[in-house]
Design a protein around this motif. Sequence first.
Motif, PDB file in Angstrom:
ATOM      1  N   PHE A 176       0.831  -1.198   0.000  1.00 51.90           N
ATOM      2  CA  PHE A 176       0.000   0.000   0.000  1.00 51.90           C
ATOM      3  C   PHE A 176       0.866   1.249   0.000  1.00 51.90           C
ATOM      4  O   PHE A 176       1.960   1.267   0.561  1.00 51.90           O
ATOM      5  N   PHE A 188       5.035  -0.380   8.255  1.00 41.79           N
ATOM      6  CA  PHE A 188       5.229   0.852   7.503  1.00 41.79           C
ATOM      7  C   PHE A 188       6.700   1.214   7.400  1.00 41.79           C
ATOM      8  O   PHE A 188       7.477   1.001   8.342  1.00 41.79           O
ATOM      9  N   LEU A 217       4.081   7.129   2.547  1.00 39.54           N
ATOM     10  CA  LEU A 217       4.388   5.952   3.358  1.00 39.54           C
ATOM     11  C   LEU A 217       4.094   4.682   2.576  1.00 39.54           C
ATOM     12  O   LEU A 217       3.019   4.531   2.005  1.00 39.54           O
ATOM     13  N   GLY A 264       0.853  17.151   9.883  1.00 37.19           N
ATOM     14  CA  GLY A 264      -0.168  17.347  10.891  1.00 37.19           C
ATOM     15  C   GLY A 264      -1.452  16.576  10.656  1.00 37.19           C
ATOM     16  O   GLY A 264      -2.406  16.726  11.415  1.00 37.19           O
ATOM     17  N   LYS A 265      -1.480  15.766   9.619  1.00 35.20           N
ATOM     18  CA  LYS A 265      -2.683  14.991   9.290  1.00 35.20           C
ATOM     19  C   LYS A 265      -2.396  13.500   9.387  1.00 35.20           C
ATOM     20  O   LYS A 265      -1.250  13.080   9.541  1.00 35.20           O
ATOM     21  N   SER A 266      -3.439  12.704   9.271  1.00 34.55           N
ATOM     22  CA  SER A 266      -3.271  11.260   9.317  1.00 34.55           C
ATOM     23  C   SER A 266      -3.048  10.723   7.901  1.00 34.55           C
ATOM     24  O   SER A 266      -3.374  11.385   6.910  1.00 34.55           O
ATOM     25  N   PRO A 267      -2.481   9.518   7.789  1.00 34.19           N
ATOM     26  CA  PRO A 267      -2.251   8.942   6.460  1.00 34.19           C
ATOM     27  C   PRO A 267      -3.557   8.634   5.728  1.00 34.19           C
ATOM     28  O   PRO A 267      -4.526   8.195   6.338  1.00 34.19           O
ATOM     29  N   THR A 308       9.407   4.441   7.004  1.00 35.02           N
ATOM     30  CA  THR A 308       9.413   5.725   7.703  1.00 35.02           C
ATOM     31  C   THR A 308       8.963   6.874   6.806  1.00 35.02           C
ATOM     32  O   THR A 308       8.802   7.991   7.280  1.00 35.02           O
ATOM     33  N   TYR A 358       0.440   5.232   1.170  1.00 28.28           N
ATOM     34  CA  TYR A 358      -0.356   6.235   1.858  1.00 28.28           C
ATOM     35  C   TYR A 358       0.333   7.592   1.717  1.00 28.28           C
ATOM     36  O   TYR A 358       1.556   7.680   1.669  1.00 28.28           O
ATOM     37  N   LEU A 376      -5.033   6.634   2.146  1.00 32.23           N
ATOM     38  CA  LEU A 376      -4.659   5.651   1.143  1.00 32.23           C
ATOM     39  C   LEU A 376      -4.620   6.275  -0.257  1.00 32.23           C
ATOM     40  O   LEU A 376      -5.528   6.996  -0.657  1.00 32.23           O
ATOM     41  N   TYR A 392      -1.216  -9.911  12.108  1.00 34.33           N
ATOM     42  CA  TYR A 392      -2.230  -9.025  11.556  1.00 34.33           C
ATOM     43  C   TYR A 392      -1.791  -7.586  11.696  1.00 34.33           C
ATOM     44  O   TYR A 392      -2.535  -6.745  12.189  1.00 34.33           O
ATOM     45  N   LYS A 393      -0.575  -7.313  11.308  1.00 33.79           N
ATOM     46  CA  LYS A 393      -0.130  -5.939  11.404  1.00 33.79           C
ATOM     47  C   LYS A 393       0.424  -5.476  10.068  1.00 33.79           C
ATOM     48  O   LYS A 393       0.934  -6.274   9.283  1.00 33.79           O
ATOM     49  N   TYR A 394       0.288  -4.226   9.824  1.00 32.97           N
ATOM     50  CA  TYR A 394       0.823  -3.595   8.639  1.00 32.97           C
ATOM     51  C   TYR A 394       2.145  -2.953   9.030  1.00 32.97           C
ATOM     52  O   TYR A 394       2.218  -2.243  10.016  1.00 32.97           O
ATOM     53  N   GLN A 422       0.637  11.360   3.546  1.00 29.64           N
ATOM     54  CA  GLN A 422       0.390  12.026   4.817  1.00 29.64           C
ATOM     55  C   GLN A 422       0.860  13.473   4.731  1.00 29.64           C
ATOM     56  O   GLN A 422       2.054  13.743   4.588  1.00 29.64           O
ATOM     57  N   THR A 459       1.970  -5.919   4.132  1.00 30.58           N
ATOM     58  CA  THR A 459       1.378  -6.880   5.055  1.00 30.58           C
ATOM     59  C   THR A 459       2.129  -8.209   4.940  1.00 30.58           C
ATOM     60  O   THR A 459       2.562  -8.593   3.857  1.00 30.58           O
TER      61      THR A 459
END
Lengths: 114, 114
Positions: free
Chosen positions: B34, B104, B88, B41-44, B106, B36, B46, B100-102, B38, B92
Amino acid sequence: KAGVTQTPRYLIKTRGQQVTLSCSPISGHRSVSWYQQTPGQGLQFLFEYFSETQRNKGNFPGRFSGRQFSNSRSEMNVSTLELGDSALYLCASSPTGNSGNTIYFGEGSWLTVV
Amino acid sequence: QKEVEQNSGPLSVPEGAIASLNCTYSDRGSQSFFWYRQYSGKSPELIMSIYSNGDKEDGRFTAQLNKASQYVSLLIRDSQPSDSATYLCAVTPAPTSGTYKYIFGTGTRLKVLA
């Protein structure tokens, strides 16, 4: 469809205190994961929940804990706060959390520890 | 070796040029990939997902995946100043891993110069 909702958005805490952050996933999503983002470390995985069960935990001390409720809402708690816990805490949801699912992030909770 | 590696940048490109962002990963069994974006100051959010070798195009964005080389890239054509953000890469693990983690990278900071 509403997105992932996190509360509170901003908070300031004192060292030694504890904090609870809340996350409401996208409707129908049963997997919720939490990440910590700091400038130096990037996005670090905290834990993932599915159907009220923690399936994975990242490399964080036991001061970091979480839970998921039957409606898939999740909370994370950090006890005995340290200055280094200052970060953006991101919650993400997906239908099942399985490989191939896309995760969608909330706007995050900005925590400052003073 | 980090699990997902990206050049931190900044990568500076002139407006209208092609920006090329790269990502390598260490787990050969990784299944899903994936990108993403960002903003500060904001969230990632998709941008694209890719699951099989080759190219996948969506508007000005093209994701490229080469599992043999464990390499995934994102091309942004006709770059605009509004594309200036941190990108980013997320990976997976293999479904058989039971995790079950993604994971990332840096992130790569992109600056599009007007």
